[in-house]
Design a protein around this motif. Structure first.
Motif, PDB file in Angstrom:
ATOM      1  N   LEU A 134       1.086  -1.365   0.078  1.00 19.60           N
ATOM      2  CA  LEU A 134      -0.085  -0.031  -0.112  1.00 19.60           C
ATOM      3  C   LEU A 134       1.179   1.453  -0.071  1.00 19.60           C
ATOM      4  N   ASP A 135       1.728   1.576   0.690  1.00 20.16           N
ATOM      5  CA  ASP A 135       2.743   2.307   0.537  1.00 20.16           C
ATOM      6  C   ASP A 135       3.590   2.867  -0.926  1.00 20.16           C
ATOM      7  N   VAL A 136       3.723   1.234  -1.378  1.00 25.64           N
ATOM      8  CA  VAL A 136       4.269   1.691  -2.320  1.00 25.64           C
ATOM      9  C   VAL A 136       3.221   2.263  -3.599  1.00 25.64           C
ATOM     10  N   GLU A 165       2.124   5.945  -3.130  1.00 24.16           N
ATOM     11  CA  GLU A 165       2.776   6.491  -2.663  1.00 24.16           C
ATOM     12  C   GLU A 165       3.712   7.636  -0.716  1.00 24.16           C
ATOM     13  N   GLY A 166       2.477   6.425   0.081  1.00 24.05           N
ATOM     14  CA  GLY A 166       2.613   6.275   0.919  1.00 24.05           C
ATOM     15  C   GLY A 166       1.889   8.027   1.540  1.00 24.05           C
ATOM     16  N   ASP A 167       0.862   7.988   0.934  1.00 23.98           N
ATOM     17  CA  ASP A 167      -0.099   9.079   0.771  1.00 23.98           C
ATOM     18  C   ASP A 167      -1.578   8.017   1.449  1.00 23.98           C
ATOM     19  N   THR A 168      -1.871   8.321   2.568  1.00 23.98           N
ATOM     20  CA  THR A 168      -3.417   7.390   2.774  1.00 23.98           C
ATOM     21  C   THR A 168      -4.657   7.795   2.948  1.00 23.98           C
ATOM     22  N   ASP A 169      -4.668   9.106   1.655  1.00 20.56           N
ATOM     23  CA  ASP A 169      -5.578   9.690   0.872  1.00 20.56           C
ATOM     24  C   ASP A 169      -5.585   9.735  -0.572  1.00 20.56           C
ATOM     25  N   HIS A 170      -4.440   9.572  -0.548  1.00 20.97           N
ATOM     26  CA  HIS A 170      -4.200   8.391  -3.011  1.00 20.97           C
ATOM     27  C   HIS A 170      -5.258   7.447  -2.468  1.00 20.97           C
ATOM     28  N   ALA A 171      -6.248   7.503  -2.948  1.00 21.16           N
ATOM     29  CA  ALA A 171      -7.470   6.607  -3.772  1.00 21.16           C
ATOM     30  C   ALA A 171      -6.803   5.572  -3.760  1.00 21.16           C
ATOM     31  N   VAL A 172      -7.123   4.303  -3.645  1.00 20.88           N
ATOM     32  CA  VAL A 172      -6.932   2.595  -4.180  1.00 20.88           C
ATOM     33  C   VAL A 172      -8.073   1.866  -3.761  1.00 20.88           C
ATOM     34  N   LEU A 173      -8.546   1.210  -5.229  1.00 16.96           N
ATOM     35  CA  LEU A 173      -9.151  -0.178  -4.863  1.00 16.96           C
ATOM     36  C   LEU A 173      -8.534  -1.148  -5.588  1.00 16.96           C
ATOM     37  N   PHE A 174      -9.371  -1.594  -4.311  1.00 15.17           N
ATOM     38  CA  PHE A 174      -9.085  -3.753  -4.461  1.00 15.17           C
ATOM     39  C   PHE A 174     -10.344  -4.097  -5.071  1.00 15.17           C
ATOM     40  N   PHE A 175      -9.628  -5.681  -5.296  1.00 13.16           N
ATOM     41  CA  PHE A 175     -10.833  -5.908  -6.292  1.00 13.16           C
ATOM     42  C   PHE A 175      -9.701  -8.236  -6.674  1.00 13.16           C
ATOM     43  N   LYS A 179     -11.662  -2.896   3.863  1.00 15.18           N
ATOM     44  CA  LYS A 179     -11.830  -3.379   4.683  1.00 15.18           C
ATOM     45  C   LYS A 179     -10.660  -3.071   6.187  1.00 15.18           C
ATOM     46  N   ARG A 180      -9.841  -3.675   5.890  1.00 18.74           N
ATOM     47  CA  ARG A 180      -7.974  -3.592   7.031  1.00 18.74           C
ATOM     48  C   ARG A 180      -7.222  -2.074   5.673  1.00 18.74           C
ATOM     49  N   ALA A 181      -7.617  -1.865   5.002  1.00 20.13           N
ATOM     50  CA  ALA A 181      -7.465  -0.527   4.290  1.00 20.13           C
ATOM     51  C   ALA A 181      -7.724   0.615   5.600  1.00 20.13           C
ATOM     52  N   LEU A 182      -9.062   0.424   5.071  1.00 22.89           N
ATOM     53  CA  LEU A 182     -10.083   1.534   5.979  1.00 22.89           C
ATOM     54  C   LEU A 182      -9.546   2.113   6.731  1.00 22.89           C
ATOM     55  N   GLU A 183      -9.643   0.294   8.236  1.00 15.16           N
ATOM     56  CA  GLU A 183      -9.108   0.863   9.252  1.00 15.16           C
ATOM     57  C   GLU A 183      -7.595   0.906   9.579  1.00 15.16           C
ATOM     58  N   TRP A 184      -6.563   1.519   8.833  1.00  9.49           N
ATOM     59  CA  TRP A 184      -5.852   1.746   9.401  1.00  9.49           C
ATOM     60  C   TRP A 184      -5.292   3.363   8.713  1.00  9.49           C
ATOM     61  N   GLY A 185      -6.231   3.591   7.812  1.00  6.90           N
ATOM     62  CA  GLY A 185      -6.867   5.155   7.755  1.00  6.90           C
ATOM     63  C   GLY A 185      -6.421   5.335   6.071  1.00  6.90           C
ATOM     64  N   TYR A 186      -6.396   4.382   5.715  1.00  8.52           N
ATOM     65  CA  TYR A 186      -6.885   4.806   3.921  1.00  8.52           C
ATOM     66  C   TYR A 186      -7.888   5.411   3.708  1.00  8.52           C
ATOM     67  N   SER A 187      -8.523   6.787   2.885  1.00  6.66           N
ATOM     68  CA  SER A 187     -10.106   7.270   3.586  1.00  6.66           C
ATOM     69  C   SER A 187     -10.285   7.333   2.270  1.00  6.66           C
TER      70      SER A 187
END
Length: 179
Positions: free
Chosen positions: A115-117, A120-130, A143-151
């Protein structure tokens, strides 16, 4: 008519309907290939068309969490083992095995590193899981990414199955490795 729209029309006309299960309060711990909920609190649920639009936009990190089949133990010496190839959304990072309900700390560290890669270390960066259609691995990972603070978390419940149904491109990927 696109293949996905045709499939939806056939389901509608046939009267086939299914109810998505309720969203659980915690991670799914077993039976990962089963109908998934229609929601994930805190995330934006997208279908293949919306996921494709995000992909074309180019500013959303795509993370494939399909598990990797382990090499069978006890194979006779000299047995050739060929892993099953994975075709995924172009540009996606494949982080296998991070979508289980309970993960070892080593797996959590691997997931965080990925996720950091991609963000780029930005928890506000949009990320899509599939993953695949009806696969709880992507629900758990999002769900885990949300709990880790990804917004800005997106979840594609149809995974690469739905993506391919719309004739969107796929390409071979290999699991991400970190030094």
């Amino acid at each position: 008519m696109r293949a996905g729209a045709l499939a939806a029309l056939v389901l509608c006309l046939s009267g086939a309907a299914w109810a998505a299960p309720d969203e659980p309060s915690d991670y799914r711990m077993d039976e990962y290939r089963a109908p998934v909920p229609a929601t994930l609190e805190g995330a934006t649920v997208v279908g293949p068309e919306d996921a494709h639009a995000l992909w074309e936009r180019g500013d959303v990190a795509f993370v494939d969490v399909l598990p990797r089949a382990p090499k069978p133990e006890g194979l006779p010496e000299g047995t050739i083992w060929r892993e099953k190839p994975r075709n995924s959304i172009p540009g996606a990072m494949w982080l296998p095995n991070v979508g289980y309900g309970a993960i070892a700390e080593e797996t959590a560290d691997y997931f965080r590193a990925g996720l950091d890669v991609v963000t780029e270390g930005d928890t506000d960066h949009a990320v899509l899981f599939f993953c695949l259609e009806n696969c709880w691995m992507s629900w758990n990972a999002a769900k885990r990414a949300l709990e880790w603070g990804y917004s800005e978390v997106y979840w594609l419940p149809e995974g690469t199955d739905g993506w391919a149904l719309w004739d969107y491109p796929l390409e071979p990927v290999v699991p991400q490795e970190f030094n």
